[in-house]
Structure formats: structure tokens, C-alpha cells
Design an enzyme around this catalytic site. Structure first.
Site, mmCIF file in Angstrom:
data_model
loop_
_atom_site.group_PDB
_atom_site.id
_atom_site.type_symbol
_atom_site.label_atom_id
_atom_site.label_comp_id
_atom_site.label_asym_id
_atom_site.label_seq_id
_atom_site.Cartn_x
_atom_site.Cartn_y
_atom_site.Cartn_z
ATOM 1 N N ARG A 72 0.834 -1.211 0.000
ATOM 2 C CA ARG A 72 0.000 0.000 0.000
ATOM 3 C C ARG A 72 0.867 1.258 0.000
ATOM 4 O O ARG A 72 0.584 2.214 -0.715
ATOM 5 C CB ARG A 72 -0.911 0.013 1.232
ATOM 6 C CG ARG A 72 -2.111 -0.880 1.061
ATOM 7 C CD ARG A 72 -2.973 -0.871 2.295
ATOM 8 N NE ARG A 72 -3.532 0.436 2.595
ATOM 9 C CZ ARG A 72 -4.179 0.716 3.740
ATOM 10 N NH1 ARG A 72 -4.338 -0.212 4.652
ATOM 11 N NH2 ARG A 72 -4.674 1.907 3.950
ATOM 12 N N GLN A 103 -9.798 10.256 7.664
ATOM 13 C CA GLN A 103 -9.671 8.843 8.038
ATOM 14 C C GLN A 103 -8.562 8.192 7.227
ATOM 15 O O GLN A 103 -8.217 7.050 7.456
ATOM 16 C CB GLN A 103 -10.988 8.108 7.753
ATOM 17 C CG GLN A 103 -12.148 8.619 8.571
ATOM 18 C CD GLN A 103 -13.465 8.041 8.053
ATOM 19 O OE1 GLN A 103 -13.840 6.929 8.395
ATOM 20 N NE2 GLN A 103 -14.156 8.794 7.223
ATOM 21 N N VAL A 105 -4.942 7.290 5.611
ATOM 22 C CA VAL A 105 -3.579 7.174 6.128
ATOM 23 C C VAL A 105 -2.563 7.425 5.006
ATOM 24 O O VAL A 105 -1.370 7.251 5.198
ATOM 25 C CB VAL A 105 -3.349 5.775 6.762
ATOM 26 C CG1 VAL A 105 -4.301 5.544 7.918
ATOM 27 C CG2 VAL A 105 -3.461 4.647 5.733
ATOM 28 N N ASP A 106 -3.058 7.832 3.815
ATOM 29 C CA ASP A 106 -2.191 7.870 2.633
ATOM 30 C C ASP A 106 -1.258 9.078 2.554
ATOM 31 O O ASP A 106 -0.374 9.123 1.700
ATOM 32 C CB ASP A 106 -3.038 7.766 1.345
ATOM 33 C CG ASP A 106 -4.093 8.872 1.223
ATOM 34 O OD1 ASP A 106 -3.863 9.994 1.707
ATOM 35 O OD2 ASP A 106 -5.155 8.598 0.623
ATOM 36 N N HIS A 121 -7.004 7.993 11.904
ATOM 37 C CA HIS A 121 -6.596 6.588 11.818
ATOM 38 C C HIS A 121 -5.080 6.429 11.656
ATOM 39 O O HIS A 121 -4.608 5.357 11.295
ATOM 40 C CB HIS A 121 -7.326 5.880 10.669
ATOM 41 C CG HIS A 121 -8.797 5.748 10.923
ATOM 42 N ND1 HIS A 121 -9.717 5.532 9.928
ATOM 43 C CD2 HIS A 121 -9.509 5.803 12.077
ATOM 44 C CE1 HIS A 121 -10.942 5.469 10.455
ATOM 45 N NE2 HIS A 121 -10.835 5.644 11.751
ATOM 46 N N ASN A 218 -20.227 12.834 -2.465
ATOM 47 C CA ASN A 218 -20.060 11.394 -2.620
ATOM 48 C C ASN A 218 -20.911 10.934 -3.810
ATOM 49 O O ASN A 218 -22.085 11.286 -3.889
ATOM 50 C CB ASN A 218 -20.539 10.685 -1.329
ATOM 51 C CG ASN A 218 -20.077 9.247 -1.255
ATOM 52 O OD1 ASN A 218 -20.141 8.508 -2.226
ATOM 53 N ND2 ASN A 218 -19.617 8.843 -0.071
HETATM 54 N N1 APR Z 1 -15.257 11.165 -4.818
HETATM 55 C C1 APR Z 1 -15.932 11.144 -3.647
HETATM 56 N N2 APR Z 1 -16.318 10.010 -3.041
HETATM 57 C C2 APR Z 1 -16.025 8.841 -3.640
HETATM 58 C C3 APR Z 1 -15.320 8.784 -4.868
HETATM 59 C C4 APR Z 1 -14.941 10.010 -5.469
HETATM 60 N N3 APR Z 1 -14.291 10.067 -6.630
HETATM 61 N N4 APR Z 1 -15.192 7.489 -5.209
HETATM 62 C C5 APR Z 1 -15.763 6.761 -4.251
HETATM 63 N N5 APR Z 1 -16.277 7.575 -3.300
HETATM 64 C C6 APR Z 1 -16.986 7.209 -2.068
HETATM 65 C C7 APR Z 1 -17.727 5.894 -2.113
HETATM 66 O O1 APR Z 1 -19.039 6.064 -2.653
HETATM 67 C C8 APR Z 1 -17.759 5.503 -0.627
HETATM 68 O O2 APR Z 1 -18.920 6.024 0.015
HETATM 69 O O3 APR Z 1 -16.025 7.052 -1.057
HETATM 70 C C9 APR Z 1 -16.523 6.184 -0.055
HETATM 71 C C10 APR Z 1 -15.416 5.245 0.347
HETATM 72 O O4 APR Z 1 -15.857 4.437 1.400
HETATM 73 P P1 APR Z 1 -14.877 3.409 2.147
HETATM 74 O O5 APR Z 1 -14.134 2.616 1.139
HETATM 75 O O6 APR Z 1 -15.706 2.673 3.133
HETATM 76 O O7 APR Z 1 -13.812 4.370 2.865
HETATM 77 P P2 APR Z 1 -13.896 5.123 4.256
HETATM 78 O O8 APR Z 1 -15.261 5.628 4.540
HETATM 79 O O9 APR Z 1 -12.774 6.087 4.278
HETATM 80 O O10 APR Z 1 -13.568 3.943 5.263
HETATM 81 C C11 APR Z 1 -13.403 4.252 6.613
HETATM 82 O O11 APR Z 1 -12.641 2.070 7.152
HETATM 83 O O12 APR Z 1 -11.369 0.309 6.291
HETATM 84 C C12 APR Z 1 -11.422 1.337 7.192
HETATM 85 O O13 APR Z 1 -9.756 2.439 8.369
HETATM 86 C C13 APR Z 1 -10.302 2.309 7.070
HETATM 87 O O14 APR Z 1 -10.273 4.714 7.171
HETATM 88 C C14 APR Z 1 -10.963 3.579 6.649
HETATM 89 C C15 APR Z 1 -12.330 3.444 7.248
#
Ligand code: APR
Length: 254
Positions: A72, A103, A105-106, A121, A218
Site C-alpha cells: 500500500r 480517516q 492514512v495515505d 486513523h 459522494n
Molecule cells: N469522490 C468522492 N467520493 C467517492 C469517490 C470520489 N471520486 N469514489 C468513491 N467515493 C466514495 C464511495 O461512494 C464511498 O462512500 O467514497 C466512499 C469510500 O468508502 P470506504 O471505502 O468505506 O472508505 P472510508 O469511509 O474512508 O472507510 C473508513 O474504514 O477500512 C477502514 O480504516 C479504514 O479509514 C478507513 C475506514
């Protein structure tokens, strides 16, 4: 795609705001080429993040967990902040009171220029000793076949990424700072989170209860977008520059 009225309402709220809280999740980095956790492409060797980012997974097989994080980290290193990150960095300079709670970590927000920031996180730029808790920089890349697990320079304990794993408690002070700010924010801008992780989602709703105008950016619908004053439905890298441009053009007076 989102409609013009919603963009204008959100832009007006931003143009009048004095204190802005921004909450981001994996979606803000999607257009930089980093797969989100819960979307397609979020798997690694058939594992989901929830199966690798846990203290149990680390105890059972630290090398596997480290291989995943090294992969990653290398992937993040090849990615650049996108126009969505750039807007959030500009916002920090534009408001007297501003806080970003991410949230992610990148490290892309830091690279885009944000400093008033809590990484709730943790971050993939640091490691922590699982025994004595000493913090260190991310380790050098290794050759194929080398032990991927770094050791602590002080106590020889196993180092782990300085990242909060599933089932672990938030570090003291990080969430508190963001929760405190949620009480004073006029606008809470949420970008790219599925709102599946409880604490950050609560923060957005708390800010709204305390009077903030809640904007969700979103392409999909989440618990936050249902409650938001405006849900801007589309990719952050396109919508945030448009929103910010309109906010800067909007009249400042109520
Ligand atoms: N612009 C905006 N939103 C987007 C885009 C985009 N181009 N592409 C995808 N998304 C949205 C998706 O629709 C989804 O609702 O981003 C969201 C990503 O959701 P997750 O993958 O669940 O990420 P996140 O909410 O940050 O997860 C929270 O979970 O796995 C753990 O610790 C990890 O910090 C992470 C936490």
C-alpha cells in the site's frame, strides 16, 4: 450528477462560513488512483482490509500484514494529490478557523499542503513499536525474500504501522480535537466516506446538530448524505473545484 441549485446552496454556505470542518475518507483519494476500502478493487490477495488491519491479524502473521502495508505504501508513493485535495488545502488558507479530520492514512492531504489536520486513523508515513510504543519513520523498501517486518531500534520489538486498526481505541487527543471543533463549525464538509466507521460519521452529525450546514460529496448515498443539507452526488475531484469556485464568487453577506 448533482444539480446547480445544490451546488449554489453549498457554495453560499461556504462563502458565509467563518469556521469550516472538513471530514474525508477514502473517496477523496479515489481519483488519485487509490482504491477505496469497500468498493471494487479494495481487495489484496483476496483479503479485505477488515481481515488484515487488526491486532489479531498482526499477531497471527506479522509478515503478511507488513507485506500488505508495504504494498500500500509503495502504491501511495506513486499517486499524486488530485484537484479535490488541492481545494481542501486552499480552504485551510482561506478560513480563520479550519480543521481537516481525515480517516485516510495515505498522506496525500499533507502532500497537498494541509497542516491543520488530524489523521484519526494514523498515517502510513510512520511506524510504532508494538512493545515499547516508540515511533519511527517508515522503513526502507526491501528486496524480494527479505523479512518484511522491521524491528525496534531500542527494544527489538516488532514494529507495526502507526495506524489504528479495527477493534483498537482511538488515541487520546485526536478525536477530541475534531469533536471540539465540530461544536464551532458553521460548515461541515464531508467528502468520500461510506460513514461505516462510527466516530467520524458521528462527528458530522454532531456538527450539524450544533448548527453547521452539512455538505456531503459522494457519488453514492450514505447515512451522512441522507442527513446532509446538501448531497453533491459525484466525484470529489470534479465537484470540489466547481464548488470552491462558486463559493469564492458568492456574495459574502447573508
Ligand atoms: N469522490 C468522492 N467520493 C467517492 C469517490 C470520489 N471520486 N469514489 C468513491 N467515493 C466514495 C464511495 O461512494 C464511498 O462512500 O467514497 C466512499 C469510500 O468508502 P470506504 O471505502 O468505506 O472508505 P472510508 O469511509 O474512508 O472507510 C473508513 O474504514 O477500512 C477502514 O480504516 C479504514 O479509514 C478507513 C475506514
Amino acid at each position: 450528477m448533482t444539480d446547480d441549485t445544490d451546488l449554489n446552496r453549498a457554495a453560499r454556505a461556504l462563502s458565509r462560513a467563518r469556521a469550516v470542518l472538513v471530514l474525508t475518507g477514502a473517496g477523496i483519494s479515489a481519483e488519485s488512483g487509490i482504491p477505496t476500502f469497500r468498493g471494487a478493487g479494495g481487495l489484496w490477495e483476496g483479503f479485505r482490509a477488515e481481515e488484515l488491519a487488526t491486532p489479531q491479524a498482526f499477531a497471527a502473521d506479522p509478515a503478511r500484514v507488513w507485506r500488505w502495508y508495504r504494498w500500500r505504501q509503495a502504491q501511495y508513493g506513486e499517486c499524486e494529490p488530485n484537484p479535490g485535495h488541492a481545494v481542501i488545502a486552499q480552504m485551510e488558507g482561506a478560513y480563520e478557523r479550519f480543521l481537516l479530520a481525515t480517516q485516510n492514512v495515505d498522506g496525500l492531504h499533507h502532500r497537498a499542503g494541509n497542516r491543520e489536520m488530524v489523521e484519526v486513523h494514523g498515517t502510513i508515513t510512520r511506524t510504532r513499536c508494538s512493545r515499547c510504543q516508540r515511533l519511527s519513520d517508515w522503513p526502507e523498501a526491501i528486496e524480494e525474500g527479505e523479512d518484511p517486518v522491521p524491528r525496534c531500534g531500542s527494544c527489538e520489538g516488532l514494529m507495526r504501522p502507526h495506524i489504528l486498526w479495527f477493534g483498537e481505541r482511538y488515541w487520546t487527543g485526536t478525536l477530541e480535537r475534531a469533536y471540539e471543533f465540530a461544536h464551532e463549525a458553521d460548515v461541515c464538509l464531508v467528502v468520500g466516506t461510506s460513514a461505516q466507521v462510527w466516530a467520524p460519521a458521528q462527528m458530522a452529525l454532531l456538527a450539524q446538530q450544533q448548527g453547521a450546514f452539512l455538505i456531503d460529496v459522494n457519488p453514492g448515498a450514505t447515512d451522512i448524505s441522507f442527513s446532509a443539507d446538501v448531497h453533491l452526488m459525484g466525484p470529489a475531484g470534479e465537484l470540489l473545484p466547481e464548488l470552491w469556485e462558486r463559493a469564492q464568487r458568492s456574495p459574502q453577506e447573508p
